[in-house]
Scaffold this motif. Structure first.
Motif, PDB file in Angstrom:
ATOM      1  N   GLY A  68       0.839  -1.192   0.000  1.00  0.00           N
ATOM      2  CA  GLY A  68       0.000   0.000   0.000  1.00  0.00           C
ATOM      3  C   GLY A  68       0.873   1.240   0.000  1.00  0.00           C
ATOM      4  O   GLY A  68       2.086   1.155   0.234  1.00  0.00           O
ATOM      5  N   ASP A  69       0.279   2.403  -0.224  1.00  0.00           N
ATOM      6  CA  ASP A  69       1.067   3.639  -0.256  1.00  0.00           C
ATOM      7  C   ASP A  69       1.597   4.008   1.121  1.00  0.00           C
ATOM      8  O   ASP A  69       2.559   4.763   1.245  1.00  0.00           O
ATOM      9  N   THR A  70       0.948   3.475   2.152  1.00  0.00           N
ATOM     10  CA  THR A  70       1.370   3.762   3.536  1.00  0.00           C
ATOM     11  C   THR A  70       1.412   2.446   4.310  1.00  0.00           C
ATOM     12  O   THR A  70       0.817   1.448   3.870  1.00  0.00           O
ATOM     13  N   PRO A  71       2.059   2.445   5.486  1.00  0.00           N
ATOM     14  CA  PRO A  71       2.030   1.247   6.327  1.00  0.00           C
ATOM     15  C   PRO A  71       0.596   0.842   6.679  1.00  0.00           C
ATOM     16  O   PRO A  71       0.240  -0.337   6.648  1.00  0.00           O
ATOM     17  N   ARG A  72      -0.213   1.807   6.959  1.00  0.00           N
ATOM     18  CA  ARG A  72      -1.599   1.539   7.337  1.00  0.00           C
ATOM     19  C   ARG A  72      -2.357   0.791   6.220  1.00  0.00           C
ATOM     20  O   ARG A  72      -3.041  -0.201   6.466  1.00  0.00           O
ATOM     21  N   ARG A  89      -4.253  -4.305   3.695  1.00  0.00           N
ATOM     22  CA  ARG A  89      -4.164  -5.218   2.551  1.00  0.00           C
ATOM     23  C   ARG A  89      -3.714  -6.610   3.017  1.00  0.00           C
ATOM     24  O   ARG A  89      -4.187  -7.630   2.518  1.00  0.00           O
ATOM     25  N   ALA A  90      -2.806  -6.633   3.989  1.00  0.00           N
ATOM     26  CA  ALA A  90      -2.315  -7.907   4.511  1.00  0.00           C
ATOM     27  C   ALA A  90      -3.432  -8.646   5.252  1.00  0.00           C
ATOM     28  O   ALA A  90      -3.621  -9.863   5.085  1.00  0.00           O
ATOM     29  N   ALA A  91      -4.183  -7.894   6.050  1.00  0.00           N
ATOM     30  CA  ALA A  91      -5.285  -8.504   6.795  1.00  0.00           C
ATOM     31  C   ALA A  91      -6.321  -9.089   5.838  1.00  0.00           C
ATOM     32  O   ALA A  91      -6.889 -10.163   6.075  1.00  0.00           O
ATOM     33  N   GLN A  92      -6.533  -8.366   4.738  1.00  0.00           N
ATOM     34  CA  GLN A  92      -7.448  -8.853   3.688  1.00  0.00           C
ATOM     35  C   GLN A  92      -7.014 -10.215   3.150  1.00  0.00           C
ATOM     36  O   GLN A  92      -7.832 -11.099   2.936  1.00  0.00           O
ATOM     37  N   GLN A  93      -5.723 -10.349   2.894  1.00  0.00           N
ATOM     38  CA  GLN A  93      -5.222 -11.627   2.346  1.00  0.00           C
ATOM     39  C   GLN A  93      -5.440 -12.737   3.354  1.00  0.00           C
ATOM     40  O   GLN A  93      -5.814 -13.854   2.997  1.00  0.00           O
ATOM     41  N   ARG A  94      -5.176 -12.415   4.608  1.00  0.00           N
ATOM     42  CA  ARG A  94      -5.359 -13.422   5.659  1.00  0.00           C
ATOM     43  C   ARG A  94      -6.825 -13.843   5.727  1.00  0.00           C
ATOM     44  O   ARG A  94      -7.152 -15.032   5.793  1.00  0.00           O
ATOM     45  N   ALA A  95      -7.689 -12.825   5.671  1.00  0.00           N
ATOM     46  CA  ALA A  95      -9.130 -13.107   5.739  1.00  0.00           C
ATOM     47  C   ALA A  95      -9.580 -13.926   4.532  1.00  0.00           C
ATOM     48  O   ALA A  95     -10.512 -14.725   4.611  1.00  0.00           O
ATOM     49  N   GLY A 135      -8.017 -16.242   3.349  1.00  0.00           N
ATOM     50  CA  GLY A 135      -7.581 -17.623   3.515  1.00  0.00           C
ATOM     51  C   GLY A 135      -6.139 -17.908   3.146  1.00  0.00           C
ATOM     52  O   GLY A 135      -5.710 -19.061   3.162  1.00  0.00           O
ATOM     53  N   PHE A 136      -5.381 -16.884   2.804  1.00  0.00           N
ATOM     54  CA  PHE A 136      -3.975 -17.112   2.468  1.00  0.00           C
ATOM     55  C   PHE A 136      -3.131 -17.181   3.742  1.00  0.00           C
ATOM     56  O   PHE A 136      -3.245 -16.302   4.594  1.00  0.00           O
ATOM     57  N   ASP A 137      -2.266 -18.181   3.815  1.00  0.00           N
ATOM     58  CA  ASP A 137      -1.323 -18.217   4.938  1.00  0.00           C
ATOM     59  C   ASP A 137       0.092 -17.855   4.467  1.00  0.00           C
ATOM     60  O   ASP A 137       1.076 -18.121   5.153  1.00  0.00           O
ATOM     61  N   ALA A 138       0.147 -17.265   3.278  1.00  0.00           N
ATOM     62  CA  ALA A 138       1.426 -16.789   2.740  1.00  0.00           C
ATOM     63  C   ALA A 138       1.125 -15.624   1.810  1.00  0.00           C
ATOM     64  O   ALA A 138       0.152 -15.674   1.043  1.00  0.00           O
ATOM     65  N   ALA A 139       1.939 -14.587   1.885  1.00  0.00           N
ATOM     66  CA  ALA A 139       1.693 -13.427   1.025  1.00  0.00           C
ATOM     67  C   ALA A 139       2.995 -12.695   0.752  1.00  0.00           C
ATOM     68  O   ALA A 139       3.911 -12.677   1.569  1.00  0.00           O
ATOM     69  N   LYS A 140       3.051 -12.105  -0.444  1.00  0.00           N
ATOM     70  CA  LYS A 140       4.213 -11.303  -0.816  1.00  0.00           C
ATOM     71  C   LYS A 140       3.770  -9.883  -1.090  1.00  0.00           C
ATOM     72  O   LYS A 140       2.767  -9.663  -1.768  1.00  0.00           O
ATOM     73  N   PHE A 141       4.552  -8.943  -0.564  1.00  0.00           N
ATOM     74  CA  PHE A 141       4.286  -7.525  -0.796  1.00  0.00           C
ATOM     75  C   PHE A 141       5.445  -6.949  -1.590  1.00  0.00           C
ATOM     76  O   PHE A 141       6.605  -7.236  -1.286  1.00  0.00           O
ATOM     77  N   GLY A 142       5.089  -6.149  -2.594  1.00  0.00           N
ATOM     78  CA  GLY A 142       6.167  -5.637  -3.423  1.00  0.00           C
ATOM     79  C   GLY A 142       5.892  -4.266  -3.986  1.00  0.00           C
ATOM     80  O   GLY A 142       4.772  -3.750  -3.940  1.00  0.00           O
ATOM     81  N   TRP A 143       6.955  -3.672  -4.529  1.00  0.00           N
ATOM     82  CA  TRP A 143       6.903  -2.404  -5.247  1.00  0.00           C
ATOM     83  C   TRP A 143       6.280  -1.299  -4.390  1.00  0.00           C
ATOM     84  O   TRP A 143       6.536  -1.258  -3.200  1.00  0.00           O
ATOM     85  N   GLY A 144       5.482  -0.440  -4.993  1.00  0.00           N
ATOM     86  CA  GLY A 144       4.931   0.685  -4.242  1.00  0.00           C
ATOM     87  C   GLY A 144       6.065   1.503  -3.661  1.00  0.00           C
ATOM     88  O   GLY A 144       7.085   1.714  -4.323  1.00  0.00           O
ATOM     89  N   PRO A 145       5.935   1.961  -2.395  1.00  0.00           N
ATOM     90  CA  PRO A 145       6.928   2.918  -1.884  1.00  0.00           C
ATOM     91  C   PRO A 145       8.234   2.281  -1.389  1.00  0.00           C
ATOM     92  O   PRO A 145       9.132   3.025  -0.975  1.00  0.00           O
ATOM     93  N   ILE A 146       8.381   0.972  -1.426  1.00  0.00           N
ATOM     94  CA  ILE A 146       9.578   0.404  -0.800  1.00  0.00           C
ATOM     95  C   ILE A 146      10.856   0.891  -1.497  1.00  0.00           C
ATOM     96  O   ILE A 146      10.912   0.979  -2.722  1.00  0.00           O
ATOM     97  N   GLY A 147      11.836   1.259  -0.684  1.00  0.00           N
ATOM     98  CA  GLY A 147      13.110   1.736  -1.217  1.00  0.00           C
ATOM     99  C   GLY A 147      13.121   3.224  -1.503  1.00  0.00           C
ATOM    100  O   GLY A 147      14.165   3.786  -1.826  1.00  0.00           O
TER     101      GLY A 147
END
Lengths: 395, 395
Positions: free
Chosen positions: A144-148, A153-159, A161-173
């Protein structure tokens, strides 16, 4: 049977955002034969540049377009497939883009051959006695654009049913160490502690192995499973330097590989811990499978890179469906409607959360021609006043 | 000054033969500025596929066409050049073909900058105190279809004043050991014993290092200066194996390098004895010069690969004009009229047979716009009914 038609399709959403979202357009190839069978494939590449490789006028003996090399080729066996593939790539050896472009055709060839021989692609690739093992899909999403926003978005993936997720791009770095760590911490918080968290840095630190190693140490405190593409695709020497620094989390890379050699280079000289291959970029299922074999010989985990439709996901999965020790599957969540609607029978997660390759012949997914029609951008090219044959304008 | 126009031109002869002759068509880029200055560059690549990279609609943040990244960029210093180059390549990082395509633009940028700063490109590249050293041109020709024809062709080069010549492609590798040796012996006979004879095998032995080593031994008896590209471009492991066999003549390779890393890989892992770089494929003068520096650090001779017009030859020469120890220059002899007529002031050999880089600003050669007009194949592309801006249709 013989290949009688080679059609290339450029699909796109009405508006393209300048983000890392690769699902906003796509390049498809359909091969048809004299038996009525057809095969489909998808490249993760610029549609127009790829299409040009199918119709460009010849420049000399080493620049011959892909369509003319494919037309008329017999396809009744794996040997036939390797032969037509070899001929097409040999004729286009001086076109740098040929691997990106040919990926869709290679995938379509395997789809066709599976239908012809009444076998799923993974069985053709891995031979007698092979079976398809279930994979653990990890949800692949953008930060996401912010930590919040990332936490949500992470909670959404968990909900979901995913027990694994990758976050990428956006503001990192982009905003320095504290900001990067806050994003990763937020992803971990949203996902909760018992899920697998992977981080994709999208080339954030260029050729700077020291910073990449420092971030790896920072992210390790949040239990990150791997740090992906911290450095630029060409920076094999910097990857090697990073490996020598013994980073605190495993390093994953390789999606940029546009040739078998690039992947081999990442493994042999870049010292990556996990090799990630996009069958839609490296030239299709054939070289992706060769990289998987190479990875097995060098005990490097192999995983797909996929950020397109489930046509691409199916192609990616067949490559390592029969490899029991390759457990993870990159699984795009969301994406533009054209990617979500491209096949009628997406690779859904089963009740236990795993995904398994289809047993149906070929890729085992069915392209929805209505979707192709809906998002089609017909391409017309003329050179010196002569209209080129770029394939059907309508599917 | 600012870049105000980016024009791409596709030139071709009326008929294209299916030989290895790469001079039958070409891809040119002209950059114009608000000062009235203009720069030209040429790629050794498929014109249509390259042109697509200048006008393709964006797919996402990593597939942005080159024209839009170049337009409006300031260009008053080497730093500006590196900045606009970095931005254009970063925006197109997911287009595999970008290096082939950008080569022409990079060359045009150096041409422009030289004119802006009133300095030849080699002086900008190699800094204060640099001077242009004369090079020994070797005539680069194709093998004849028979030994007899090859001998005649060799004698022709000698009569034309060349004391060095390279023979390549044609039948070599096709008809077995005796036939290959007969071709090389014929080239030697036609050239006579005191000339430098080089052999280009054009990937003849695929990944078969043993046969390549055997041929090297055979050719050594005819005093061959190097054996070029005996193996396929991607076969770095096979090149390494060949190096380990200590071949009887030096091995040269690298023209296929489409990225800096590919050249680095040939040197560091392929163990080649001479690295050959085509500035029209690797992404222009900038990365070619970086490879030259790398080659100097690893004591590997650097030489150009050029099989296009004297616009390409000038670009190739500026890269190593100031490097005294790089003595040889690949110099195309013959070629299609469009290549021969492209510049008005070709790099002629001097009385002593050497070629020296121009002292004039920029590349120091002048594109003949009449030639561009004569061989132009105007390209029109529409996507989804919208005509793309591919640059002027007329120069």
């Amino acid at each position: 049977m013989k290949i009688t038609e080679v059609d290339a399709f450029y699909l796109a959403m009405p508006d393209i955002a300048a983000t890392a979202d690769g699902t906003q357009d796509t390049f498809l190839v359909r091969l048809r034969t004299d038996t009525g069978l057809e095969g489909w494939g998808e490249s993760d590449a610029s549609p127009l540049v790829s299409l040009a490789c199918y119709c460009c006028p010849p420049s000399h003996a080493n620049i011959v377009n892909l369509r003319s090399s494919l037309l008329g080729a017999p396809l009744d066996s794996v040997e036939d497939l390797r032969r037509v593939r070899g001929r097409a790539l040999r004729g286009a050896l001086d076109i740098q883009h040929v691997h990106h472009a040919f990926s869709a055709a290679d995938i379509a060839l395997w789809d066709l051959l599976g239908k012809r021989l009444d076998a799923p692609v993974w069985a053709l690739l891995d031979g007698d006695g092979a079976r398809a093992f279930p994979k653990r899909p990890y949800a692949s999403v953008l930060f996401g654009d912010t930590p919040r926003e990332t936490e949500a978005r992470a909670a959404q993936q968990r909900a979901a049913g995913f027990d694994a997720a990758k976050f990428g791009w956006g503001p990192i770095g982009r905003d320095g160490r504290a900001a990067d760590v806050a994003l990763v911490a937020a992803a971990r918080a949203g996902l909760s502690d018992d899920a697998l968290l992977l981080v994709d840095a999208g080339w954030a630190w260029g050729e700077d192995a020291a910073t990449a190693a420092q971030r790896a140490a920072d992210f390790a405190e949040h239990g990150v499973g791997w740090l992906e593409e911290p450095l630029l695709p060409e920076a094999i020497e910097a990857y090697r330097e990073l490996a020598a620094r013994m980073p605190a989390v495993p390093i994953a890379a390789g999606e940029s590989s546009g040739r078998f050699r690039d992947a081999q280079d990442f493994i042999a000289n870049g010292g990556v811990d996990t090799i990630q291959i996009d069958a839609g970029r490296i030239g299709g299922i054939t070289p992706a499978h060769a990289v998987r074999r190479l990875a097995e010989r060098s005990a490097t985990p192999y995983v797909n890179h996929t950020f397109k439709s489930h046509l691409s996901l199916a192609a990616a999965l067949h490559v390592f469906a029969a490899a029991e020790r390759c457990e993870l599957l990159e699984y795009v969540v969301g994406g533009a409607p054209l990617a979500q609607e491209l096949v009628r029978d997406p690779l859904e997660r089963r009740a236990d959360g795993t995904v398994v390759a289809p047993e149906r012949p070929g890729l085992g997914v069915t392209v929805d021609v209505e979707t192709v029609r809906r998002y089609l951008r017909p391409v017309r090219i003329s050179v010196g006043g002569r209209e080129l044959e770029v394939g059907d304008q309508q599917p």
